[in-house]
Design a protein around this motif. Structure first.
Motif, PDB file in Angstrom:
ATOM      1  N   ALA A 190       0.817  -1.222   0.000  1.00 32.90           N
ATOM      2  CA  ALA A 190       0.000   0.000   0.000  1.00 32.90           C
ATOM      3  C   ALA A 190       0.846   1.264   0.000  1.00 32.90           C
ATOM      4  CB  ALA A 190      -0.944  -0.015   1.206  1.00 32.90           C
ATOM      5  N   ASP A 191       1.824   1.346   0.898  1.00 33.28           N
ATOM      6  CA  ASP A 191       2.632   2.566   0.979  1.00 33.28           C
ATOM      7  C   ASP A 191       3.466   2.785  -0.288  1.00 33.28           C
ATOM      8  OD1 ASP A 191       1.574   2.941   3.446  1.00 33.28           O
ATOM      9  OD2 ASP A 191       3.391   2.521   4.589  1.00 33.28           O
ATOM     10  N   THR A 192       3.869   1.702  -0.928  1.00 32.95           N
ATOM     11  CA  THR A 192       4.615   1.834  -2.182  1.00 32.95           C
ATOM     12  C   THR A 192       3.698   2.283  -3.313  1.00 32.95           C
ATOM     13  OG1 THR A 192       6.122   0.075  -1.463  1.00 32.95           O
ATOM     14  CG2 THR A 192       6.136   0.637  -3.803  1.00 32.95           C
ATOM     15  N   LEU A 193       2.498   1.739  -3.369  1.00 34.50           N
ATOM     16  CA  LEU A 193       1.526   2.159  -4.377  1.00 34.50           C
ATOM     17  C   LEU A 193       1.144   3.629  -4.207  1.00 34.50           C
ATOM     18  CD1 LEU A 193      -0.682  -1.033  -4.211  1.00 34.50           C
ATOM     19  CD2 LEU A 193       0.507  -0.239  -6.263  1.00 34.50           C
ATOM     20  N   ALA A 194       1.127   4.095  -2.956  1.00 32.97           N
ATOM     21  CA  ALA A 194       0.794   5.504  -2.700  1.00 32.97           C
ATOM     22  C   ALA A 194       1.789   6.442  -3.356  1.00 32.97           C
ATOM     23  CB  ALA A 194       0.744   5.757  -1.194  1.00 32.97           C
ATOM     24  N   GLN A 195       3.028   6.001  -3.512  1.00 30.79           N
ATOM     25  CA  GLN A 195       4.048   6.843  -4.136  1.00 30.79           C
ATOM     26  C   GLN A 195       3.788   7.043  -5.622  1.00 30.79           C
ATOM     27  OE1 GLN A 195       7.848   5.085  -3.200  1.00 30.79           O
ATOM     28  NE2 GLN A 195       7.471   5.137  -0.998  1.00 30.79           N
ATOM     29  N   THR A 196       2.993   6.158  -6.216  1.00 26.17           N
ATOM     30  CA  THR A 196       2.551   6.350  -7.597  1.00 26.17           C
ATOM     31  C   THR A 196       1.254   7.146  -7.640  1.00 26.17           C
ATOM     32  OG1 THR A 196       3.584   4.326  -8.430  1.00 26.17           O
ATOM     33  CG2 THR A 196       1.702   5.170  -9.661  1.00 26.17           C
ATOM     34  N   CYS A 197       0.337   6.786  -6.777  1.00 23.60           N
ATOM     35  CA  CYS A 197      -1.012   7.364  -6.798  1.00 23.60           C
ATOM     36  C   CYS A 197      -1.038   8.831  -6.372  1.00 23.60           C
ATOM     37  CB  CYS A 197      -1.914   6.531  -5.886  1.00 23.60           C
ATOM     38  SG  CYS A 197      -3.492   7.284  -5.500  1.00 23.60           S
ATOM     39  N   ASN A 198      -0.416   9.158  -5.251  1.00 28.65           N
ATOM     40  CA  ASN A 198      -0.548  10.496  -4.668  1.00 28.65           C
ATOM     41  C   ASN A 198      -0.062  11.616  -5.590  1.00 28.65           C
ATOM     42  OD1 ASN A 198      -1.678   9.361  -2.403  1.00 28.65           O
ATOM     43  ND2 ASN A 198       0.189   9.414  -1.190  1.00 28.65           N
ATOM     44  N   PRO A 199       1.114  11.495  -6.222  1.00 29.79           N
ATOM     45  CA  PRO A 199       1.543  12.591  -7.100  1.00 29.79           C
ATOM     46  C   PRO A 199       0.590  12.845  -8.269  1.00 29.79           C
ATOM     47  CG  PRO A 199       3.401  11.148  -6.570  1.00 29.79           C
ATOM     48  CD  PRO A 199       2.160  10.466  -6.085  1.00 29.79           C
ATOM     49  N   LEU A 200      -0.013  11.791  -8.807  1.00 31.36           N
ATOM     50  CA  LEU A 200      -0.927  11.966  -9.929  1.00 31.36           C
ATOM     51  C   LEU A 200      -2.215  12.655  -9.492  1.00 31.36           C
ATOM     52  CD1 LEU A 200      -0.371   8.526 -11.709  1.00 31.36           C
ATOM     53  CD2 LEU A 200       0.318  10.784 -12.553  1.00 31.36           C
ATOM     54  N   PHE A 201      -2.769  12.247  -8.350  1.00 33.41           N
ATOM     55  CA  PHE A 201      -3.967  12.930  -7.851  1.00 33.41           C
ATOM     56  C   PHE A 201      -3.636  14.358  -7.431  1.00 33.41           C
ATOM     57  CE2 PHE A 201      -6.122   8.835  -7.740  1.00 33.41           C
ATOM     58  CZ  PHE A 201      -7.445   9.192  -7.953  1.00 33.41           C
ATOM     59  N   ASP A 202      -2.435  14.582  -6.906  1.00 34.33           N
ATOM     60  CA  ASP A 202      -2.026  15.945  -6.551  1.00 34.33           C
ATOM     61  C   ASP A 202      -1.940  16.827  -7.796  1.00 34.33           C
ATOM     62  OD1 ASP A 202      -1.887  15.270  -3.892  1.00 34.33           O
ATOM     63  OD2 ASP A 202       0.292  14.986  -3.862  1.00 34.33           O
ATOM     64  N   GLN A 203      -1.420  16.280  -8.883  1.00 30.17           N
ATOM     65  CA  GLN A 203      -1.364  17.036 -10.134  1.00 30.17           C
ATOM     66  C   GLN A 203      -2.768  17.438 -10.591  1.00 30.17           C
ATOM     67  OE1 GLN A 203       1.035  15.327 -13.340  1.00 30.17           O
ATOM     68  NE2 GLN A 203       2.279  14.240 -11.829  1.00 30.17           N
ATOM     69  N   ALA A 204      -3.686  16.474 -10.532  1.00 32.24           N
ATOM     70  CA  ALA A 204      -5.068  16.765 -10.928  1.00 32.24           C
ATOM     71  C   ALA A 204      -5.697  17.804  -9.996  1.00 32.24           C
ATOM     72  CB  ALA A 204      -5.892  15.482 -10.931  1.00 32.24           C
ATOM     73  N   ALA A 205      -5.382  17.726  -8.704  1.00 37.99           N
ATOM     74  CA  ALA A 205      -5.938  18.679  -7.746  1.00 37.99           C
ATOM     75  C   ALA A 205      -5.444  20.098  -7.997  1.00 37.99           C
ATOM     76  CB  ALA A 205      -5.579  18.245  -6.321  1.00 37.99           C
ATOM     77  N   PRO A 261     -10.075  15.008  -3.647  1.00 44.66           N
ATOM     78  CA  PRO A 261     -10.475  15.942  -2.597  1.00 44.66           C
ATOM     79  C   PRO A 261     -11.707  16.763  -2.950  1.00 44.66           C
ATOM     80  CG  PRO A 261      -8.550  16.790  -3.759  1.00 44.66           C
ATOM     81  CD  PRO A 261      -8.792  15.398  -4.270  1.00 44.66           C
ATOM     82  N   ASP A 262     -12.058  16.828  -4.246  1.00 39.75           N
ATOM     83  CA  ASP A 262     -13.218  17.612  -4.663  1.00 39.75           C
ATOM     84  C   ASP A 262     -13.682  17.107  -6.036  1.00 39.75           C
ATOM     85  OD1 ASP A 262     -11.408  18.846  -6.558  1.00 39.75           O
ATOM     86  OD2 ASP A 262     -10.790  20.218  -4.955  1.00 39.75           O
ATOM     87  N   PHE A 263     -14.820  17.621  -6.467  1.00 37.94           N
ATOM     88  CA  PHE A 263     -15.383  17.186  -7.743  1.00 37.94           C
ATOM     89  C   PHE A 263     -14.534  17.593  -8.947  1.00 37.94           C
ATOM     90  CE2 PHE A 263     -19.334  17.085  -5.130  1.00 37.94           C
ATOM     91  CZ  PHE A 263     -19.630  15.741  -5.312  1.00 37.94           C
ATOM     92  N   PRO A 264     -13.968  18.807  -8.982  1.00 37.11           N
ATOM     93  CA  PRO A 264     -13.129  19.148 -10.138  1.00 37.11           C
ATOM     94  C   PRO A 264     -11.950  18.193 -10.313  1.00 37.11           C
ATOM     95  CG  PRO A 264     -13.738  21.143  -8.970  1.00 37.11           C
ATOM     96  CD  PRO A 264     -14.196  19.999  -8.130  1.00 37.11           C
ATOM     97  N   THR A 265     -11.319  17.790  -9.197  1.00 38.46           N
ATOM     98  CA  THR A 265     -10.208  16.843  -9.294  1.00 38.46           C
ATOM     99  C   THR A 265     -10.685  15.503  -9.834  1.00 38.46           C
ATOM    100  OG1 THR A 265      -9.088  17.900  -7.427  1.00 38.46           O
ATOM    101  CG2 THR A 265      -8.382  15.675  -8.009  1.00 38.46           C
ATOM    102  N   ALA A 266     -11.800  15.025  -9.296  1.00 34.88           N
ATOM    103  CA  ALA A 266     -12.356  13.761  -9.777  1.00 34.88           C
ATOM    104  C   ALA A 266     -12.690  13.855 -11.261  1.00 34.88           C
ATOM    105  CB  ALA A 266     -13.607  13.399  -8.976  1.00 34.88           C
ATOM    106  N   GLY A 267     -13.238  14.997 -11.672  1.00 33.92           N
ATOM    107  CA  GLY A 267     -13.584  15.177 -13.080  1.00 33.92           C
ATOM    108  C   GLY A 267     -12.368  15.111 -13.992  1.00 33.92           C
ATOM    109  N   ARG A 268     -11.270  15.707 -13.551  1.00 33.97           N
ATOM    110  CA  ARG A 268     -10.049  15.668 -14.373  1.00 33.97           C
ATOM    111  C   ARG A 268      -9.530  14.244 -14.527  1.00 33.97           C
ATOM    112  NH1 ARG A 268      -8.788  19.966 -10.736  1.00 33.97           N
ATOM    113  NH2 ARG A 268      -9.408  21.962 -11.662  1.00 33.97           N
ATOM    114  N   VAL A 269      -9.545  13.485 -13.440  1.00 35.03           N
ATOM    115  CA  VAL A 269      -9.051  12.107 -13.511  1.00 35.03           C
ATOM    116  C   VAL A 269      -9.977  11.261 -14.378  1.00 35.03           C
ATOM    117  CG1 VAL A 269      -8.476  10.034 -12.186  1.00 35.03           C
ATOM    118  CG2 VAL A 269      -7.901  12.284 -11.268  1.00 35.03           C
ATOM    119  N   LEU A 270     -11.280  11.430 -14.220  1.00 38.08           N
ATOM    120  CA  LEU A 270     -12.230  10.637 -14.998  1.00 38.08           C
ATOM    121  C   LEU A 270     -12.174  11.006 -16.479  1.00 38.08           C
ATOM    122  CD1 LEU A 270     -15.262  10.618 -12.526  1.00 38.08           C
ATOM    123  CD2 LEU A 270     -13.747   8.708 -13.087  1.00 38.08           C
TER     124      LEU A 270
END
Length: 462
Positions: free
Chosen positions: A202-217, A378-387
């Motif tokens: 999990a913690d290793t996967l977070a290192q991939t996931c978090n930066p991408l969601f942060d970019q979208a945010a 963290p919000d709908f705009p971020t979710a929209g960008r990822v989707l």
């Protein structure tokens, strides 16, 4: 204090186990050790909330005893209301005030309310206790039993959501009975498995996931590959993070001779959304079923009423996860999906239709993955960008998990092989040959922990 720190694994847990087993022959003494250790564990996070935790626990116990004496429904009903108000104040006061202010065109300055760790699990556990009393369950007689039931540190912060009749009777069992070594060995293996899930995956996967969601945010437009890497990484991360916590909690309970209910049963192999919820966070699913869905009427009043009940239950379940409209929307989506699932089941039964298992699984997982994007953002705009990225509306591009080997291992474990409980409680047999590689794996995980900043479990925020 986190389960995945060296101070906990090499200090707190061994010291607590030693004290517990030194006085295991005396019921009150071993209970005092567990209650004291649990309060100390909670106090490491914020000692100022320890008196409140004890006071609320004793208040809930007192209300149960008052009901036992008078059989007046006001006492358990009062207990349910008090726990709902406590949860509502700490977790949702700012959320509802902000929502009202937004509708009215005002600006709400957030109140300085500190969210007590584990408040959601604490409240649900006590609500279930009082609801069970209303249904005729026997209350916990001893204040010490109730304190141990509530504060038991493996499940205090993030569950599993344990009912009193599942664990309180176990307090009478001698932990040094014939199952001692079986419990110690299997508990240690389950603890190790959960630690590996959290720290290694999990913690290793977070290192991939978090930066991408942060970019979208921050407004960046992800491409197709980045969108899917972000979504899949989080899908695997949240599973191994929370199932890892649950495995560690259940394993530690076994070290003390106590059995907690399991929380996960290979949910990513479900072939329907209904089956997914029978396998994911199972103690929450049964809480929502027994204390919301069934009291609302369940499936007893026709298909339309059943759909409304599913919608309301899952919307409230989404809100329980977090004080944000994205969580509510996530719950609403799952409520709608469950309604569609039930409607399809009725139609398929009448017309003798059958969706191929592979297609049913793929459709279920696609829905779950899309839902996790809404849950994580963290919000709908971020979710929209990822989707939009996942739909290919922002270019194809390329991306790859930061640690591809861990990603593929996590995917394989999630989709192939036994569940944790099957592996540890049914398939594995405690032997010295197994103890040696397990010990080596534990040391390697400790070294990995020492080289990282500890990541809190995802469900700690809920």
């Amino acid at each position: 204090m986190l389960f995945t720190t060296q101070s906990f694994l090499l200090g707190f847990l061994p010291a607590t186990l030693l004290l517990f087993h030194l006085c295991a022959g005396r019921r009150v003494a071993r209970q005092l050790v567990l209650v004291g250790a649990s309060l100390l564990f909670y106090g490491f996070w914020n000692w100022r909330f320890v008196p409140a935790l004890v006071a609320l626990t004793l208040l809930n116990w007192g209300l149960g005893r008052a009901w036992a004496t008078s059989r007046r429904r006001i006492w358990p009903i009062g207990g349910i209301v008090i726990n709902l108000l406590t949860l509502g104040f700490f977790k949702y006061a700012n959320f509802f005030a902000d929502s009202v202010a937004h509708l009215a065109g005002w600006r709400h300055l957030a109140w300085a309310i500190t969210l007590p760790l584990g408040i959601s699990f604490f409240a649900f556990q006590k609500i279930a206790y009082h609801a069970d009393l209303l249904r005729g369950a026997r209350p916990v007689r001893s204040a010490l039993d109730f304190l141990e039931f509530v504060t038991f540190f493996p499940q205090l912060i993030a569950g599993p959501i344990v009912r009193h009749h599942e664990i309180v009777p176990q307090f009478d069992t001698d932990p040094h009975g014939p199952d001692l070594w079986e419990n110690l060995s299997r508990g240690a293996m389950l603890l190790l498995l959960g630690l590996a899930k959290k720290v290694g995956l999990a913690d290793t996967l977070a290192q991939t996931c978090n930066p991408l969601f942060d970019q979208a945010a921050h407004g960046a437009a992800l491409n197709l590959a980045q969108g899917w890497v972000a979504a899949l990484s989080y899908t695997l991360e949240i599973f191994f993070d929370f199932s890892g916590y649950s495995d560690m909690a259940i394993g530690m309970a076994l070290l003390f001779g106590l059995r907690l209910p399991f929380n996960f049963d290979v949910p990513y192999r479900a072939t329907s959304i209904r089956q997914f919820w029978q396998r994911w966070h199972m103690t929450l699913s049964r809480f929502l079923r027994d204390y919301l869905y069934i009291p609302l009427g369940g499936n007893r009043h026709g298909a339309v009423r059943q759909s409304a009940n599913l919608f309301a239950t899952m919307a409230l379940g989404g809100l329980w996860h977090g004080a944000g409209w994205t969580f509510v929307a996530w719950g609403v989506l799952h409520g709608l999906a469950l309604s569609v699932n039930h409607a399809w089941t009725r139609l398929a039964s009448r017309l003798a239709l059958r969706l191929p298992a592979v297609a049913a699984w793929a459709l279920t997982m696609l829905f779950v993955i899309v839902g996790w994007v809404l849950f994580r953002a963290p919000d709908f705009p971020t979710a929209g960008r990822v989707l939009r990225a996942m739909a290919g509306l922002q270019g194809v591009g390329h991306a790859w998990p930061r640690d591809a080997a861990v990603f593929w291992i996590a995917l394989g474990v999630a989709l192939i092989g036994p569940s944790s409980q099957d592996a540890v409680l049914r398939m594995l047999r405690p032997t010295t040959l197994l103890a040696v590689p397990a010990g080596i794996a534990f040391v390697l995980l400790l070294l990995l922990i020492g080289g990282r900043i500890p990541d809190a479990f995802i469900y700690f925020q809920f």
